[in-house]
Enzyme design. Structure first.
Site, PDB file in Angstrom:
ATOM      1  N   GLY A 163       0.824  -1.214   0.000  1.00 35.68           N
ATOM      2  CA  GLY A 163       0.000   0.000   0.000  1.00 35.68           C
ATOM      3  C   GLY A 163       0.855   1.260   0.000  1.00 35.68           C
ATOM      4  O   GLY A 163       2.072   1.206  -0.194  1.00 35.68           O
ATOM      5  N   SER A 164       0.215   2.399   0.282  1.00 35.93           N
ATOM      6  CA  SER A 164       0.886   3.697   0.151  1.00 35.93           C
ATOM      7  C   SER A 164       1.387   4.245   1.488  1.00 35.93           C
ATOM      8  O   SER A 164       2.036   5.290   1.518  1.00 35.93           O
ATOM      9  CB  SER A 164      -0.080   4.711  -0.473  1.00 35.93           C
ATOM     10  OG  SER A 164      -1.178   4.914   0.423  1.00 35.93           O
ATOM     11  N   ALA A 171      -3.694  -0.635   6.335  1.00 34.31           N
ATOM     12  CA  ALA A 171      -5.046  -1.210   6.440  1.00 34.31           C
ATOM     13  C   ALA A 171      -6.026  -0.269   5.767  1.00 34.31           C
ATOM     14  O   ALA A 171      -5.754   0.921   5.607  1.00 34.31           O
ATOM     15  CB  ALA A 171      -5.440  -1.409   7.901  1.00 34.31           C
ATOM     16  N   GLU A 184      -0.397 -10.844   2.951  1.00 34.70           N
ATOM     17  CA  GLU A 184      -0.378  -9.984   4.140  1.00 34.70           C
ATOM     18  C   GLU A 184      -0.829 -10.756   5.356  1.00 34.70           C
ATOM     19  O   GLU A 184      -0.251 -10.664   6.440  1.00 34.70           O
ATOM     20  CB  GLU A 184      -1.279  -8.768   3.925  1.00 34.70           C
ATOM     21  CG  GLU A 184      -0.726  -7.774   2.932  1.00 34.70           C
ATOM     22  CD  GLU A 184      -1.703  -6.660   2.618  1.00 34.70           C
ATOM     23  OE1 GLU A 184      -2.915  -6.837   2.837  1.00 34.70           O
ATOM     24  OE2 GLU A 184      -1.246  -5.589   2.162  1.00 34.70           O
TER      25      GLU A 184
HETATM   26  O1  DER Z   1      -4.434  -3.809   0.714  1.00 32.60           O
HETATM   27  C1  DER Z   1      -4.005  -3.620   1.859  1.00 32.60           C
HETATM   28  O2  DER Z   1      -4.398  -4.261   2.849  1.00 32.60           O
HETATM   29  C2  DER Z   1      -2.991  -2.554   2.029  1.00 32.60           C
HETATM   30  O3  DER Z   1      -2.405  -2.653   3.274  1.00 32.60           O
HETATM   31  C3  DER Z   1      -3.655  -1.224   1.757  1.00 32.60           C
HETATM   32  O4  DER Z   1      -5.046  -1.340   1.820  1.00 32.60           O
HETATM   33  C4  DER Z   1      -3.269  -0.116   2.683  1.00 32.60           C
HETATM   34  O5  DER Z   1      -3.744   1.036   2.088  1.00 32.60           O
HETATM   35  P1  DER Z   1      -2.922   2.417   2.113  1.00 32.60           P
HETATM   36  O6  DER Z   1      -2.473   2.640   0.722  1.00 32.60           O
HETATM   37  O7  DER Z   1      -3.946   3.385   2.588  1.00 32.60           O
HETATM   38  O8  DER Z   1      -1.778   2.249   3.066  1.00 32.60           O
END
Ligand code: DER
Length: 236
Positions: free
Chosen positions: A31-32, A88, A108
């Site tokens: 994720g970001s 998350a 994950e």
């Molecule tokens: O897909 C997931 O579970 C990732 O951790 C992601 O959803 C996290 O999102 P972010 O880009 O807001 O960190």
């Protein structure tokens, strides 16, 4: 931006609190927000990190580890992980969370379970009372392609998610394909259902053809949220 600063604050604080000098095997999520986790770990110094190995939760995570000059390891070589840090999509008051917005939730969850300590890092949008409040696409579900229509049918007619749909790709014709070669279904449920995340997770998991469900219950040891005002909220 305020949003990016909040992600960085959550990530840096979590690393400062939970990546100890004796920790050798670190799980890196997707994720970001997680890039800020890696940014902070790099600041610990090449010498300290030379002793460590970093386990990815998918292709994006692997790219991040390699491009940051960190040692890449894989989970079959390191089945037990000292600490896994991951983002998350939403986190409720008991630290149950929705994950899978990035279609990476199978690996994950493997790394979350393999970790002695599993830590969530997120911006203020993810800090909710009940799952499903802000993250409206619904519960991400990884399914084998062969079974996706059957799983959709069960979700529509049996489990109470009439709006469940196959996740279509944006820059690729057809559905999103995960790092494991599977499809993803996004299944929204009523708030009342989302108040019992474990129940709905178990019901979905039992559907034949489901590989993994993007609801993580009783797994995170703590969650770090960066706030708009520059403060950080820590829940455990
Ligand atoms: O897909 C997931 O579970 C990732 O951790 C992601 O959803 C996290 O999102 P972010 O880009 O807001 O960190």
């Amino acid at each position: 931006s305020v949003l990016e600063k909040s992600k960085q604050l959550a990530a840096w604080t979590a690393v400062d609190h939970h990546v100890k000098s004796e920790h050798r095997v670190i799980g890196i999520g997707s994720g970001s927000t997680v890039p800020y986790v890696v940014e902070r770990i790099v600041q610990l110094g090449a010498e300290a990190n030379q002793e460590r190995v970093f386990i990815p939760t998918g292709f994006q995570s692997k790219q991040l580890i390699v491009s940051s000059g960190l040692n890449l390891g894989d989970v079959d070589e390191y089945p037990t992980i000292d600490v896994t840090l991951d983002g998350a999509d939403e986190v409720d008051r008991e630290l149950n969370c929705i994950k899978g917005g990035g279609a990476c939730h199978l690996r994950e969850k493997v790394l979350a379970e393999a970790a002695n300590t599993f830590i969530l890092v997120a911006d203020y949008r993810k800090n909710v009372e009940y799952l499903g409040t802000n993250f409206t696409p619904g519960i991400p579900i990884e399914v084998v392609p062969f079974a996706y229509a059957k799983v959709l049918q069960n979700l529509h007619h049996i489990l109470g998610s009439p709006k469940a749909e196959l996740r279509m790709a944006v820059k690729k014709a057809g559905p999103v394909v995960t790092d494991n070669g599977n499809f993803v279904i996004d299944a929204p449920f009523d708030l009342e259902v989302m108040k019992k995340p474990y129940t709905i997770m178990a019901q979905i998991k039992m559907l034949t053809g489901v590989v993994e469900v993007g609801v993580f219950c009783n797994m995170a040891k703590a969650a770090y949220f960066g706030n708009e005002d520059g403060s950080v909220t820590i829940r455990w």
